[in-house]
Design a protein around this motif. Sequence first.
Motif, PDB file in Angstrom:
ATOM      1  N   GLN A 138       0.561  -1.271   0.036  1.00 33.46           N
ATOM      2  CA  GLN A 138       0.228  -0.093   0.245  1.00 33.46           C
ATOM      3  C   GLN A 138       0.868   1.182  -0.152  1.00 33.46           C
ATOM      4  O   GLN A 138       0.563   2.192  -0.909  1.00 33.46           O
ATOM      5  CB  GLN A 138      -1.058  -0.024   1.127  1.00 33.46           C
ATOM      6  CG  GLN A 138      -1.953   1.263   1.244  1.00 33.46           C
ATOM      7  CD  GLN A 138      -2.985   1.256   0.393  1.00 33.46           C
ATOM      8  OE1 GLN A 138      -3.867   0.305  -0.122  1.00 33.46           O
ATOM      9  NE2 GLN A 138      -2.629   2.107  -0.784  1.00 33.46           N
ATOM     10  N   ASP A 139       1.949   1.208   0.652  1.00 29.26           N
ATOM     11  CA  ASP A 139       2.896   2.297   0.722  1.00 29.26           C
ATOM     12  C   ASP A 139       3.234   2.818  -0.571  1.00 29.26           C
ATOM     13  O   ASP A 139       3.562   3.812  -1.131  1.00 29.26           O
ATOM     14  CB  ASP A 139       4.097   2.149   1.609  1.00 29.26           C
ATOM     15  CG  ASP A 139       3.639   1.967   3.284  1.00 29.26           C
ATOM     16  OD1 ASP A 139       2.492   2.893   3.447  1.00 29.26           O
ATOM     17  OD2 ASP A 139       4.273   1.610   4.012  1.00 29.26           O
ATOM     18  N   ASP A 163       0.714   3.973  -2.735  1.00 27.19           N
ATOM     19  CA  ASP A 163       0.338   5.550  -2.414  1.00 27.19           C
ATOM     20  C   ASP A 163       1.302   6.580  -3.176  1.00 27.19           C
ATOM     21  O   ASP A 163       0.890   7.694  -3.410  1.00 27.19           O
ATOM     22  CB  ASP A 163       0.376   5.703  -0.811  1.00 27.19           C
ATOM     23  CG  ASP A 163      -0.763   4.976  -0.191  1.00 27.19           C
ATOM     24  OD1 ASP A 163      -1.555   4.616  -0.777  1.00 27.19           O
ATOM     25  OD2 ASP A 163      -0.469   4.890   1.043  1.00 27.19           O
ATOM     26  N   SER A 221      -4.026   2.385  -5.243  1.00 31.13           N
ATOM     27  CA  SER A 221      -3.570   3.661  -5.277  1.00 31.13           C
ATOM     28  C   SER A 221      -4.410   4.784  -5.101  1.00 31.13           C
ATOM     29  O   SER A 221      -5.887   4.666  -5.547  1.00 31.13           O
ATOM     30  CB  SER A 221      -2.945   3.878  -6.707  1.00 31.13           C
ATOM     31  OG  SER A 221      -3.889   3.971  -7.707  1.00 31.13           O
ATOM     32  N   PRO A 222      -4.247   5.809  -4.430  1.00 32.40           N
ATOM     33  CA  PRO A 222      -5.172   6.858  -4.016  1.00 32.40           C
ATOM     34  C   PRO A 222      -5.912   7.236  -5.415  1.00 32.40           C
ATOM     35  O   PRO A 222      -7.136   7.727  -4.972  1.00 32.40           O
ATOM     36  CB  PRO A 222      -4.299   7.943  -3.378  1.00 32.40           C
ATOM     37  CG  PRO A 222      -3.126   7.371  -3.059  1.00 32.40           C
ATOM     38  CD  PRO A 222      -2.907   6.439  -4.179  1.00 32.40           C
ATOM     39  N   LYS A 263      -9.306   3.484  -1.592  1.00 36.22           N
ATOM     40  CA  LYS A 263      -9.480   2.427  -0.633  1.00 36.22           C
ATOM     41  C   LYS A 263     -10.741   1.937  -0.740  1.00 36.22           C
ATOM     42  O   LYS A 263     -10.944   0.982   0.166  1.00 36.22           O
ATOM     43  CB  LYS A 263      -8.958   3.102   0.679  1.00 36.22           C
ATOM     44  CG  LYS A 263      -7.369   3.390   0.800  1.00 36.22           C
ATOM     45  CD  LYS A 263      -7.251   3.896   2.290  1.00 36.22           C
ATOM     46  CE  LYS A 263      -5.748   4.212   2.189  1.00 36.22           C
ATOM     47  NZ  LYS A 263      -5.188   4.655   3.627  1.00 36.22           N
TER      48      LYS A 263
END
Length: 547
Positions: A53-54, A57, A85-86, A97
């Motif tokens: 996730q990092d 992001d 990804s955002p 998310k």
Amino acid sequence: MTDRDEPKAAPSNGDNCVVVEGDRTFSTSGYVVSRPPVHIADHTFPMPVPAVQDLLDGLPGSATFLMPVHGPAGEIVDFRIVAASPDAVDIGSRRGKEMVGLSILETYPAVAGSDLWHGYVSVLESGGRYEGEPFEYEEVLAGIPRRSRFAVRAAACRGGLVVSWVRLDTGEREQRRLAVMQRLAGMGWADWDLVLNKITWSDEVFAVFGRDRALGPITLEELPAHVLPEDLPGVGDAVRQLLGGGRPVDHTFRITRPDGEVRHVRIVAEAELDVDGTPVEVHGFFQDRTGMHRAAQEVLEHQQAASAQRGLLAAEKDLAARLQHALLPLPQQSLRLAGLTVDVAYHPLQEGLNVGGDWYSAIELPDGSALLVVGDVAGHGLDAVATMAQLRFTAKGMAVTGTPLPEILTRLNTLLLHTSGRNYGTATMIMGRYDPATARLSWVQAGHLPPLLLRAGQPRYLPVPRGILLGAMTEPVYEEATLQLLPGDHLLLFTDGLVEIPGRDIYEGLARLARAAADQVDNPRILDALVGPESRHDDTCVLHATL
């Protein structure tokens, strides 16, 4: 290039994740590698979901990390989104998310069995990267089907898949919307680059001018050649205003298309000026207003026809009113006939505008008796007035000659049925002859409402003798009834306009009239009370006789 300028060597790891984004390729270790990625020696390290996730992001666009879902035999039965990804957006407008935790096959069922599904499974089992043909997907949202096209890439990563996609149809959809809007509005855009002498037309402008695209657009200077001669001065002024002074124009003119058809065209344009105030670009649109012009012409023609029709109707109503006033000179009068006091009131529903067929006669006969008649012809206008005249004067003429009342109705019925050249329809009628010597009233009726007698202040409707309305059948039977009048009696003969209320039973109106008449029996202006504007729903004629 110095050692400092050279890219770092990525750690060697056969399970290292490679994410492709544009012209750059990222590894999970954060090093930039070449595209396609070079072989990296085996090197293992943990890759938990938060780390994925990092990584996502920090990526632009739409990307997710999928983990396989295995069946009892170890086969892949689904994938689940564990990171996103955002900026990721799917076809259902879910973002970032919001997609985490979704099942691929449950959320996007059309993926099952597709080339995209097989690509996912193949990449996961054999490694490498998947980049197939654009994938079309349709989903029904809020009852509305949406079809979209995506370019999808997938790469194996630590037992899962890194999937990225680009939506291809957003621009195409907007173009389709613009094309549909232009087509529906009959308009298209046009740009003129006056510096480069370049002209760009949308497809709809070529359709407006009926011009072959192979010939290209026409210049503003060439535009007058396509304009009708009568409209040339206006077009010339508009072009000079636009190119000379840089002032916007909104002008409608006519053109002749190659097929000879004349079209009404509107141009709306404005110029972009340089620092010296000289036009360098012109932007605007052409609109085919032929349909609107035709519609406006049709509306004008309909208005003119309606105006002429209104004039004819007004003339007819005026003539009918004049004719009826000639037949009934006084809408309200009081007479003394054969010892009776007779008051009569006639009120059309709309004075002078809706002349009807209600009528009355109240005359003294040669033998000293009094003839009292109230009638109602079906319909309104000239035909009703003409029928009224026929019945009124024929009835009076036969009564003067001493014809019995039932025979008068029989002959009036024959008159309606056999008058040549005109269909008079039907009529109701009530007619009485009062003999002052005996104070006896003989009366007949043809489909009419019964008279109302008020005696000693008590109202009652008289029993109706046999008689069908005039003009209904060829051999009717009319019977005569008699009534002995007493001093103080009040007798009302009336048409149905006095008691009929739309949507209500006629008997309710008769009962209301009986109560009102009993309440007003001592009122010297009883007719004014009974025939008030608030009680009228149709033409009304009332004859009130007292002894």
